[in-house]
Motif scaffolding. Structure first.
Motif, PDB file in Angstrom:
ATOM      1  N   LEU A  48       0.812  -1.217   0.000  1.00 48.05           N
ATOM      2  CA  LEU A  48       0.000   0.000   0.000  1.00 48.05           C
ATOM      3  C   LEU A  48       0.842   1.261   0.000  1.00 48.05           C
ATOM      4  CD1 LEU A  48      -2.771  -1.105   2.520  1.00 48.05           C
ATOM      5  CD2 LEU A  48      -3.121  -0.577   0.096  1.00 48.05           C
ATOM      6  N   CYS A  49       2.068   1.141   0.440  1.00 50.30           N
ATOM      7  CA  CYS A  49       2.963   2.303   0.492  1.00 50.30           C
ATOM      8  C   CYS A  49       3.786   2.474  -0.777  1.00 50.30           C
ATOM      9  CB  CYS A  49       3.883   2.191   1.707  1.00 50.30           C
ATOM     10  SG  CYS A  49       2.995   2.291   3.289  1.00 50.30           S
ATOM     11  N   VAL A  50       3.592   1.609  -1.762  1.00 46.08           N
ATOM     12  CA  VAL A  50       4.301   1.727  -3.034  1.00 46.08           C
ATOM     13  C   VAL A  50       3.726   2.880  -3.841  1.00 46.08           C
ATOM     14  CG1 VAL A  50       4.732   0.598  -5.250  1.00 46.08           C
ATOM     15  CG2 VAL A  50       4.966  -0.707  -3.126  1.00 46.08           C
ATOM     16  N   GLU A  51       4.573   3.784  -4.313  1.00 49.15           N
ATOM     17  CA  GLU A  51       4.137   4.930  -5.108  1.00 49.15           C
ATOM     18  C   GLU A  51       4.781   4.970  -6.476  1.00 49.15           C
ATOM     19  OE1 GLU A  51       1.768   6.901  -4.355  1.00 49.15           O
ATOM     20  OE2 GLU A  51       1.452   6.282  -2.271  1.00 49.15           O
ATOM     21  N   ASN A  52       5.932   4.324  -6.634  1.00 52.22           N
ATOM     22  CA  ASN A  52       6.647   4.329  -7.906  1.00 52.22           C
ATOM     23  C   ASN A  52       5.822   3.609  -8.978  1.00 52.22           C
ATOM     24  OD1 ASN A  52       8.580   2.649  -9.793  1.00 52.22           O
ATOM     25  ND2 ASN A  52       9.703   4.500  -9.198  1.00 52.22           N
ATOM     26  N   GLU A  53       5.655   4.247 -10.133  1.00 48.16           N
ATOM     27  CA  GLU A  53       4.772   3.693 -11.162  1.00 48.16           C
ATOM     28  C   GLU A  53       5.274   2.364 -11.694  1.00 48.16           C
ATOM     29  OE1 GLU A  53       3.035   6.014 -14.128  1.00 48.16           O
ATOM     30  OE2 GLU A  53       2.607   7.715 -12.830  1.00 48.16           O
ATOM     31  N   ALA A  54       6.587   2.201 -11.813  1.00 49.75           N
ATOM     32  CA  ALA A  54       7.117   0.925 -12.298  1.00 49.75           C
ATOM     33  C   ALA A  54       6.817  -0.197 -11.301  1.00 49.75           C
ATOM     34  CB  ALA A  54       8.625   1.046 -12.530  1.00 49.75           C
ATOM     35  N   ASP A  55       6.903   0.129 -10.006  1.00 50.98           N
ATOM     36  CA  ASP A  55       6.603  -0.874  -8.981  1.00 50.98           C
ATOM     37  C   ASP A  55       5.114  -1.178  -8.920  1.00 50.98           C
ATOM     38  OD1 ASP A  55       9.263  -1.136  -8.345  1.00 50.98           O
ATOM     39  OD2 ASP A  55       9.189   0.275  -6.665  1.00 50.98           O
ATOM     40  N   ILE A  56       4.290  -0.152  -9.117  1.00 48.11           N
ATOM     41  CA  ILE A  56       2.847  -0.388  -9.173  1.00 48.11           C
ATOM     42  C   ILE A  56       2.514  -1.316 -10.336  1.00 48.11           C
ATOM     43  CG2 ILE A  56       0.600   0.687  -9.615  1.00 48.11           C
ATOM     44  CD1 ILE A  56       1.561   3.108  -8.024  1.00 48.11           C
ATOM     45  N   GLN A  57       3.190  -1.138 -11.453  1.00 53.82           N
ATOM     46  CA  GLN A  57       2.942  -2.016 -12.598  1.00 53.82           C
ATOM     47  C   GLN A  57       3.304  -3.458 -12.272  1.00 53.82           C
ATOM     48  OE1 GLN A  57       1.356  -1.048 -15.523  1.00 53.82           O
ATOM     49  NE2 GLN A  57       1.232  -3.282 -15.684  1.00 53.82           N
ATOM     50  N   LYS A  58       4.337  -3.658 -11.470  1.00 52.92           N
ATOM     51  CA  LYS A  58       4.685  -5.021 -11.038  1.00 52.92           C
ATOM     52  C   LYS A  58       3.536  -5.642 -10.228  1.00 52.92           C
ATOM     53  CE  LYS A  58       9.740  -4.475 -10.668  1.00 52.92           C
ATOM     54  NZ  LYS A  58      10.879  -4.555  -9.719  1.00 52.92           N
ATOM     55  N   ILE A  59       2.908  -4.814  -9.375  1.00 53.20           N
ATOM     56  CA  ILE A  59       1.767  -5.299  -8.593  1.00 53.20           C
ATOM     57  C   ILE A  59       0.617  -5.655  -9.523  1.00 53.20           C
ATOM     58  CG2 ILE A  59       0.051  -4.669  -6.846  1.00 53.20           C
ATOM     59  CD1 ILE A  59       2.173  -2.806  -5.610  1.00 53.20           C
ATOM     60  N   LEU A  60       0.362  -4.788 -10.507  1.00 50.87           N
ATOM     61  CA  LEU A  60      -0.718  -5.048 -11.456  1.00 50.87           C
ATOM     62  C   LEU A  60      -0.452  -6.321 -12.254  1.00 50.87           C
ATOM     63  CD1 LEU A  60      -1.321  -1.432 -12.839  1.00 50.87           C
ATOM     64  CD2 LEU A  60      -2.692  -2.642 -11.165  1.00 50.87           C
ATOM     65  N   ASP A  61       0.782  -6.514 -12.677  1.00 49.98           N
ATOM     66  CA  ASP A  61       1.124  -7.713 -13.447  1.00 49.98           C
ATOM     67  C   ASP A  61       0.921  -8.983 -12.610  1.00 49.98           C
ATOM     68  OD1 ASP A  61       1.794  -6.099 -15.579  1.00 49.98           O
ATOM     69  OD2 ASP A  61       3.946  -6.165 -15.203  1.00 49.98           O
ATOM     70  N   THR A  62       1.275  -8.888 -11.338  1.00 51.89           N
ATOM     71  CA  THR A  62       1.083 -10.041 -10.450  1.00 51.89           C
ATOM     72  C   THR A  62      -0.400 -10.327 -10.253  1.00 51.89           C
ATOM     73  OG1 THR A  62       3.144  -9.497  -9.302  1.00 51.89           O
ATOM     74  CG2 THR A  62       1.633 -10.988  -8.175  1.00 51.89           C
ATOM     75  N   ALA A  63      -1.192  -9.275 -10.114  1.00 51.42           N
ATOM     76  CA  ALA A  63      -2.638  -9.444  -9.968  1.00 51.42           C
ATOM     77  C   ALA A  63      -3.241 -10.076 -11.213  1.00 51.42           C
ATOM     78  CB  ALA A  63      -3.294  -8.102  -9.680  1.00 51.42           C
ATOM     79  N   GLU A  64      -2.778  -9.661 -12.366  1.00 49.92           N
ATOM     80  CA  GLU A  64      -3.266 -10.245 -13.609  1.00 49.92           C
ATOM     81  C   GLU A  64      -2.963 -11.741 -13.659  1.00 49.92           C
ATOM     82  OE1 GLU A  64      -2.907  -9.649 -18.464  1.00 49.92           O
ATOM     83  OE2 GLU A  64      -1.568  -8.543 -17.119  1.00 49.92           O
ATOM     84  N   TYR A  65      -1.770 -12.114 -13.217  1.00 47.76           N
ATOM     85  CA  TYR A  65      -1.403 -13.534 -13.177  1.00 47.76           C
ATOM     86  C   TYR A  65      -2.322 -14.308 -12.229  1.00 47.76           C
ATOM     87  CZ  TYR A  65       1.174 -17.722 -11.861  1.00 47.76           C
ATOM     88  OH  TYR A  65       1.519 -19.026 -11.582  1.00 47.76           O
ATOM     89  N   CYS A  66      -2.513 -13.786 -11.021  1.00 46.53           N
ATOM     90  CA  CYS A  66      -3.356 -14.475 -10.034  1.00 46.53           C
ATOM     91  C   CYS A  66      -4.794 -14.580 -10.515  1.00 46.53           C
ATOM     92  CB  CYS A  66      -3.295 -13.744  -8.696  1.00 46.53           C
ATOM     93  SG  CYS A  66      -1.666 -13.779  -7.902  1.00 46.53           S
TER      94      CYS A  66
END
Length: 476
Positions: A48-66
């Motif tokens: 929840l404390c991630v603000e960097n857009e590249a890191d947010i994209q990593k979260i989104l990519d992981t969510a897409e996988y799950c």
């Protein structure tokens, strides 16, 4: 029985102070998430404390996988039926609030509920969510009759509503047992905000909803009343969204530990403007949630609670909804109306109270997505998604803990994908426009070829042929 508060406000806010993960920590958390076992509170606090857009994209990519691993390309569709907008509460953000004198009030008669249901059936819907304000005029006994009439409705093609979920104010164990006896699916109730201090500001004293603890523990009473599936949520925009996500996690943990099964669904409404409700205007929302943050928090819940359904309503714009199905959303409403009698423009309003006869049409909030059900389904087909009206699990008894026992090892997919395809074929045969039907049948043909087990593939092909020849309501 008065249950205990399981939300530690200070602890949760404290977890958000200077807690951004290092690159190594972020990668470890996301690798853990890909094992589909969920995340703990500390993991979620860091994400929840991630603000960097590249890191947010990593979260989104992981969510897409799950999302893809668990739900595949299925997307469940439903529509709400607002049975009444009379309400004794005075929530500052809601169009139904008691002090909104401009609102035209209405509680539907049973005949009008049947009419609304028929409108949904004629669109092609099979799943309905019954909603009403909190009032002595629409109590549990009224809802029992509303549920019965909704289930009894049948359109010209013989279609009926196969699953009714309800979104109602907290009630007693005895009243929950009444709802369970009427074959409801999921009982839904939003805490609005889990922050008890801020909660008091948004829900003025002197109304039932002012009781924070009674609302917080409504799912305990629902479980004790025999309801297997419950749905939780908050109204994003009232307080820091990061606190709310941690509190949602704590609520899920509480249900898992005390009743053996976490929430069946989590809903993600953001505050939308409502006529006669200045608080809901964008400039007055205390903690607005940007589109970027909204996508991030839905992705976080998807990887933290991988087997929980995530719901987005027509509050959101089409472009946002179309994005969110990729990153975690598994259920969406379509072609919704948020006022009593909204599907039938001819509904009689003469039963409105005398002081309520002038003003708005009685909607709870402003809609963001005005597409028809056919338009939404057409979009889904273009994206390769399977529109699903499936209710097989509920009628086979695969609910609550039994559902999770099949979902967590991945066994549920052998039921979900075929059942989604069967209900999709029904829609295409009975309700779709010619263009939607043509491309939908192409998608079904492609999907049939993806089954690796030959016996399952043959069973699916057989049922799809039977539906094309006129059989209905086939499910595994």
């Amino acid at each position: 029985m008065r249950h205990q508060n399981f939300i530690d406000r200070d602890k949760l806010y404290g977890m958000l102070d200077n807690n951004a993960p290092t690159e190594s920590q972020l990668n470890d958390i996301l690798n853990k998430a890909r094992k589909l076992k969920g995340l703990n509170l500390e993991d979620v606090a860091k994400l929840l404390c991630v603000e960097n857009e590249a890191d947010i994209q990593k979260i989104l990519d992981t969510a897409e996988y799950c999302k893809d691993e668990i739900y595949g390309r299925r997307l469940v569709l439903f529509a709400p039926i607002y049975t009444g907008n009379a309400c004794v509460n005075n929530c500052v953000y809601c169009g139904f609030r008691r002090d909104n004198k401009a609102l035209k009030r209405k509680i539907l008669t049973l005949d009008e509920i049947e009419t609304e249901t028929l409108h949904l059936l004629r669109m092609g819907h099979k799943r309905a969510l019954l909603i009403c304000g909190e009032s002595p005029r629409n109590d549990a006994n009224y809802m029992v009759e509303a549920i019965r009439r909704c289930y009894a409705a049948k359109d010209e093609k013989g279609s009926t509503i196969r699953r009714i979920n309800v979104e109602l104010a907290p009630m007693s164990v005895e009243d929950y047992a009444k709802l369970k006896a009427e074959r409801i699916g999921t009982y839904v109730c939003f805490q609005e905000t889990y922050d008890p201090v801020e909660y008091a500001k948004f829900h003025p004293a002197g109304t039932p909803k002012a009781d924070y603890l009674y609302r917080l523990t409504c799912m305990d009473r629902a479980q004790e009343g025999g309801i297997n599936d419950v749905g939780i949520g908050v109204l994003f925009g009232l307080v820091d969204y990061r606190f709310e996500i941690l509190a949602l996690m704590e609520h899920a943990r509480h249900l898992e530990e005390d009743y053996g099964c976490g929430p069946h669904t989590v809903s993600f409404p953001r505050i939308e403007p409502a006529e006669g409700t200045p608080f809901s205007l964008p400039e007055n929302i205390p903690h607005p949630v940007s589109d970027k943050d909204f996508m991030k928090i839905i992705a976080i819940i998807r990887i933290a609670m991988p087997y929980t359904g995530i719901i987005i309503s027509t509050r959101e714009r089409p472009e946002m909804r179309d994005k969110l199905v990729k990153y975690g959303v598994s259920q969406i409403s379509a072609a919704s109306e948020t006022n009593p009698g909204g599907y039938n423009e001819e509904t009689d309003n003469t039963t409105a109270q005398p002081y309520e006869k002038t003003g708005t049409t009685g909607a709870q909030f402003t809609l963001g997505d005005h597409r028809s059900l056919d338009e939404v389904i057409s979009m889904m087909i273009d994206g390769g998604y399977i529109p699903s009206f499936c209710t097989g699990c509920y009628r086979k008894g695969r609910v609550g803990a039994d559902f999770m026992d099949l979902a967590k090892p991945g066994l549920i997919k052998e039921f979900c994908k075929p059942n989604a395809m069967f209900t999709f074929r029904e829609y295409l045969e009975d309700y779709a426009s010619p263009a939607t039907k043509e491309k939908g049948l192409r998608l079904l043909k492609q999907l049939t070829e993806t089954f690796s087990k030959e016996d399952l593939k043959k069973r699916v092909e057989g049922n799809l042929c039977k539906i094309g020849e006129g059989e209905r309501d086939l499910y595994f």
